[in-house]
Design an enzyme around this catalytic site. Structure first.
Site, PDB file in Angstrom:
ATOM      1  N   GLY A 146       0.784  -1.220   0.000  1.00 16.80           N
ATOM      2  CA  GLY A 146       0.000   0.000   0.000  1.00 16.80           C
ATOM      3  C   GLY A 146       0.823   1.281   0.000  1.00 16.80           C
ATOM      4  O   GLY A 146       1.837   1.407  -0.691  1.00 16.80           O
ATOM      5  N   ILE A 147       0.384   2.230   0.798  1.00 20.05           N
ATOM      6  CA  ILE A 147       1.034   3.543   0.850  1.00 20.05           C
ATOM      7  C   ILE A 147       2.485   3.389   1.296  1.00 20.05           C
ATOM      8  O   ILE A 147       3.388   4.019   0.744  1.00 20.05           O
ATOM      9  CB  ILE A 147       0.267   4.477   1.821  1.00 20.05           C
ATOM     10  CG1 ILE A 147      -1.132   4.790   1.267  1.00 20.05           C
ATOM     11  CG2 ILE A 147       1.048   5.770   2.064  1.00 20.05           C
ATOM     12  CD1 ILE A 147      -2.040   5.545   2.237  1.00 20.05           C
ATOM     13  N   ALA A 182       2.528   2.240   9.514  1.00 17.11           N
ATOM     14  CA  ALA A 182       1.736   1.033   9.788  1.00 17.11           C
ATOM     15  C   ALA A 182       0.402   1.420  10.419  1.00 17.11           C
ATOM     16  O   ALA A 182       0.359   2.240  11.335  1.00 17.11           O
ATOM     17  CB  ALA A 182       2.498   0.095  10.719  1.00 17.11           C
ATOM     18  N   GLN A 209     -15.228   9.874  11.552  1.00 16.88           N
ATOM     19  CA  GLN A 209     -15.919   9.062  10.546  1.00 16.88           C
ATOM     20  C   GLN A 209     -16.827   8.061  11.227  1.00 16.88           C
ATOM     21  O   GLN A 209     -16.416   7.410  12.204  1.00 16.88           O
ATOM     22  CB  GLN A 209     -14.887   8.333   9.659  1.00 16.88           C
ATOM     23  CG  GLN A 209     -15.454   7.385   8.626  1.00 16.88           C
ATOM     24  CD  GLN A 209     -16.373   8.070   7.618  1.00 16.88           C
ATOM     25  OE1 GLN A 209     -16.187   9.238   7.258  1.00 16.88           O
ATOM     26  NE2 GLN A 209     -17.404   7.369   7.180  1.00 16.88           N
ATOM     27  N   GLN A 223     -15.904   4.627  13.002  1.00 18.98           N
ATOM     28  CA  GLN A 223     -14.455   4.655  13.229  1.00 18.98           C
ATOM     29  C   GLN A 223     -14.097   5.467  14.482  1.00 18.98           C
ATOM     30  O   GLN A 223     -13.140   6.238  14.461  1.00 18.98           O
ATOM     31  CB  GLN A 223     -13.730   5.233  12.006  1.00 18.98           C
ATOM     32  CG  GLN A 223     -13.710   4.290  10.812  1.00 18.98           C
ATOM     33  CD  GLN A 223     -12.677   4.677   9.764  1.00 18.98           C
ATOM     34  OE1 GLN A 223     -12.378   5.857   9.589  1.00 18.98           O
ATOM     35  NE2 GLN A 223     -12.143   3.697   9.054  1.00 18.98           N
ATOM     36  N   TYR A 259     -10.534   4.376  15.231  1.00 20.15           N
ATOM     37  CA  TYR A 259      -9.541   4.843  14.240  1.00 20.15           C
ATOM     38  C   TYR A 259      -9.402   6.364  14.274  1.00 20.15           C
ATOM     39  O   TYR A 259      -8.291   6.906  14.268  1.00 20.15           O
ATOM     40  CB  TYR A 259     -10.003   4.370  12.855  1.00 20.15           C
ATOM     41  CG  TYR A 259      -9.062   4.633  11.705  1.00 20.15           C
ATOM     42  CD1 TYR A 259      -8.007   3.768  11.425  1.00 20.15           C
ATOM     43  CD2 TYR A 259      -9.258   5.732  10.853  1.00 20.15           C
ATOM     44  CE1 TYR A 259      -7.165   3.999  10.334  1.00 20.15           C
ATOM     45  CE2 TYR A 259      -8.426   5.957   9.773  1.00 20.15           C
ATOM     46  CZ  TYR A 259      -7.379   5.086   9.515  1.00 20.15           C
ATOM     47  OH  TYR A 259      -6.548   5.318   8.438  1.00 20.15           O
ATOM     48  N   LYS A 273      -5.965   8.304  15.202  1.00 20.77           N
ATOM     49  CA  LYS A 273      -5.337   9.163  14.187  1.00 20.77           C
ATOM     50  C   LYS A 273      -5.302  10.625  14.637  1.00 20.77           C
ATOM     51  O   LYS A 273      -4.356  11.354  14.314  1.00 20.77           O
ATOM     52  CB  LYS A 273      -6.060   9.011  12.844  1.00 20.77           C
ATOM     53  CG  LYS A 273      -5.886   7.632  12.193  1.00 20.77           C
ATOM     54  CD  LYS A 273      -4.428   7.346  11.870  1.00 20.77           C
ATOM     55  CE  LYS A 273      -4.248   6.118  11.001  1.00 20.77           C
ATOM     56  NZ  LYS A 273      -2.821   5.833  10.717  1.00 20.77           N
ATOM     57  N   GLY A 302      -6.251  11.489   2.373  1.00 22.15           N
ATOM     58  CA  GLY A 302      -7.665  11.161   2.174  1.00 22.15           C
ATOM     59  C   GLY A 302      -7.740   9.714   1.739  1.00 22.15           C
ATOM     60  O   GLY A 302      -6.863   8.908   2.055  1.00 22.15           O
TER      61      GLY A 302
HETATM   62  N1  LIG Z   1      -5.606   3.748   2.313  1.00 21.54           N
HETATM   63  C1  LIG Z   1      -6.167   4.890   2.687  1.00 21.54           C
HETATM   64  O1  LIG Z   1      -7.100   5.380   2.073  1.00 21.54           O
HETATM   65  C2  LIG Z   1      -5.661   5.626   3.887  1.00 21.54           C
HETATM   66  C3  LIG Z   1      -6.210   6.876   4.161  1.00 21.54           C
HETATM   67  C4  LIG Z   1      -5.745   7.598   5.235  1.00 21.54           C
HETATM   68  C5  LIG Z   1      -4.751   7.075   6.022  1.00 21.54           C
HETATM   69  N2  LIG Z   1      -4.251   5.856   5.744  1.00 21.54           N
HETATM   70  C6  LIG Z   1      -3.185   5.353   6.613  1.00 21.54           C
HETATM   71  O2  LIG Z   1      -2.049   5.076   5.825  1.00 21.54           O
HETATM   72  C7  LIG Z   1      -1.328   3.996   6.398  1.00 21.54           C
HETATM   73  C8  LIG Z   1      -1.127   2.895   5.343  1.00 21.54           C
HETATM   74  O3  LIG Z   1      -2.400   2.466   4.918  1.00 21.54           O
HETATM   75  P1  LIG Z   1      -2.567   1.435   3.702  1.00 21.54           P
HETATM   76  O4  LIG Z   1      -3.907   1.696   3.125  1.00 21.54           O
HETATM   77  O5  LIG Z   1      -1.373   1.459   2.835  1.00 21.54           O
HETATM   78  O6  LIG Z   1      -2.638   0.054   4.522  1.00 21.54           O
HETATM   79  P2  LIG Z   1      -2.476  -1.446   3.990  1.00 21.54           P
HETATM   80  O7  LIG Z   1      -2.469  -1.507   2.508  1.00 21.54           O
HETATM   81  O8  LIG Z   1      -3.493  -2.222   4.746  1.00 21.54           O
HETATM   82  O9  LIG Z   1      -0.992  -1.849   4.505  1.00 21.54           O
HETATM   83  C9  LIG Z   1      -0.752  -1.794   5.874  1.00 21.54           C
HETATM   84  C10 LIG Z   1       0.709  -2.067   6.157  1.00 21.54           C
HETATM   85  O10 LIG Z   1       0.910  -1.920   7.572  1.00 21.54           O
HETATM   86  C11 LIG Z   1       1.446  -3.120   8.097  1.00 21.54           C
HETATM   87  N3  LIG Z   1       0.985  -3.310   9.473  1.00 21.54           N
HETATM   88  C12 LIG Z   1      -0.281  -3.426   9.944  1.00 21.54           C
HETATM   89  N4  LIG Z   1      -0.273  -3.616  11.269  1.00 21.54           N
HETATM   90  C13 LIG Z   1       1.034  -3.616  11.661  1.00 21.54           C
HETATM   91  C14 LIG Z   1       1.705  -3.815  12.878  1.00 21.54           C
HETATM   92  N5  LIG Z   1       1.052  -4.022  14.026  1.00 21.54           N
HETATM   93  N6  LIG Z   1       3.068  -3.783  12.893  1.00 21.54           N
HETATM   94  C15 LIG Z   1       3.766  -3.565  11.749  1.00 21.54           C
HETATM   95  N7  LIG Z   1       3.187  -3.379  10.550  1.00 21.54           N
HETATM   96  C16 LIG Z   1       1.836  -3.418  10.509  1.00 21.54           C
HETATM   97  C17 LIG Z   1       0.967  -4.204   7.162  1.00 21.54           C
HETATM   98  O11 LIG Z   1       1.790  -5.372   7.293  1.00 21.54           O
HETATM   99  P3  LIG Z   1       1.249  -6.797   6.709  1.00 21.54           P
HETATM  100  O12 LIG Z   1       1.390  -6.701   5.214  1.00 21.54           O
HETATM  101  O13 LIG Z   1       2.177  -7.785   7.318  1.00 21.54           O
HETATM  102  O14 LIG Z   1      -0.162  -6.929   7.134  1.00 21.54           O
HETATM  103  C18 LIG Z   1       1.135  -3.488   5.822  1.00 21.54           C
HETATM  104  O15 LIG Z   1       2.490  -3.496   5.434  1.00 21.54           O
HETATM  105  C19 LIG Z   1      -2.132   3.536   7.615  1.00 21.54           C
HETATM  106  O16 LIG Z   1      -1.634   4.157   8.781  1.00 21.54           O
HETATM  107  C20 LIG Z   1      -3.515   4.055   7.310  1.00 21.54           C
HETATM  108  O17 LIG Z   1      -4.278   4.241   8.477  1.00 21.54           O
HETATM  109  C21 LIG Z   1      -4.673   5.106   4.705  1.00 21.54           C
END
Ligand SMILES: NC(=O)c1ccc[n+]([C@@H]2O[C@H](COP(=O)([O-])OP(=O)(O)OC[C@H]3O[C@@H](n4cnc5c(N)ncnc54)[C@H](OP(=O)(O)O)[C@@H]3O)[C@@H](O)[C@H]2O)c1
Length: 240
Positions: A13-14, A83, A141, A144, A147, A151, A178
């Site tokens: 992901g990000i 994470a 939200q 959430q 969450y 955050k 976002g």
């Molecule tokens: N996607 C969005 O729209 C969005 C929007 C706003 C904010 N965010 C924030 O951006 C960040 C990344 O989001 P994403 O959408 O890219 O998430 P994602 O695709 O679900 O990927 C999450 C990553 O975090 C790792 N992770 C989860 N729990 C962990 C833990 N306890 N210890 C170490 N690593 C952990 C996962 O490891 P595994 O692969 O091993 O599970 C994975 O590498 C998050 O903080 C999220 O809240 C996302």
């Protein structure tokens, strides 16, 4: 010598986009992940970036994991606390486990990763801490409460720590993405996703690279005067 950057949750992901972008900019990069070995192995094979497994929710594991990364790559100068997890439920159905898992990972995880690195950064008089919060920590939200609370906590943590780091050459900033097209958002039913896109003025979900470019700026020497700031990257969906 290349600066060393660690991206938590950097295997998907990000986080993966951030890790790749920083590598392309010349950083020596490490990623951490929680348990998805398959995704981490594929990420390392594709990028050559080492991925280390530990949970940011566990302080002792963070200390051990950081020691391994530093033994392999050298002192960590850039920490990206990316994470994060969701455990959504309307509050009347939210369990204590759903609350705690999200707080332990998304808020305590930021403490657990930053605290063991803080003194080293102070001694070396340089550091970049970049926390990935969320639009939903700014506006709240439905379903959430956990969450959004975690955050929002990341934003308060950033503002407090920025004051402590400023004289030691450490900047601390937070990015509020976002909705970004990753597994986290693609897991939302398509109908709901379409309704979300309809509320985004630029008319699309964010791409992980949109956030990676923000991180690269905050990590750079050019951003030395930027600390304690909240960088909102949400396509205009919520203007603060
Ligand atoms: N996607 C969005 O729209 C969005 C929007 C706003 C904010 N965010 C924030 O951006 C960040 C990344 O989001 P994403 O959408 O890219 O998430 P994602 O695709 O679900 O990927 C999450 C990553 O975090 C790792 N992770 C989860 N729990 C962990 C833990 N306890 N210890 C170490 N690593 C952990 C996962 O490891 P595994 O692969 O091993 O599970 C994975 O590498 C998050 O903080 C999220 O809240 C996302």
């Amino acid at each position: 010598m290349a600066r060393v950057a660690l991206v938590t949750g950097g295997s998907r992901g990000i986080g993966a986009a951030i890790a790749k972008h920083l590598k392309a900019e010349g950083y020596s990069v490490a990623a951490s992940f929680a348990g998805n070995e398959e995704a981490a192995a594929a990420f390392t094979e594709e990028t050559g970036i080492p991925a280390y497994k530990w949970s940011v929710a566990d302080y002792d594991e963070c200390v051990e994991g950081i020691a391994k990364v530093e033994a392999d790559l050298g002192p960590i100068e850039v920490l990206v606390n990316n994470a994060g997890i969701t455990r959504d439920a309307p509050f009347h159905k939210m369990t204590r486990e759903q609350w705690s898992e999200v707080m332990d990972t998304n808020l305590s995880g930021v403490f657990n990763m930053t605290h063991p690195l803080w003194n080293g950064m102070r001694e070396r008089k340089f550091g970049r801490i970049i926390n990935i919060s969320s639009i939903n920590g700014q506006k709240g939200q439905f379903a959430q409460a956990n969450y959004s609370a975690a955050k929002a906590g990341d934003i308060g943590f950033t503002k407090a720590l920025a004051q402590e780091g400023a004289r030691a050459g450490i900047t601390v900033n937070v990015i509020c993405p976002g909705y970004v097209a990753t597994d986290m958002v693609m897991a939302v039913p398509e109908k709901v996703r379409d309704s979300i896109i309809a509320t985004i003025p630029v008319g699309r979900l964010g791409e992980p690279e949109d956030i990676a470019r923000c991180v690269a700026f905050l990590a750079s020497d050019d951003a030395g005067f930027v600390t304690g700031s909240t960088l909102t990257a949400n396509g205009g969906q919520y203007m603060t």
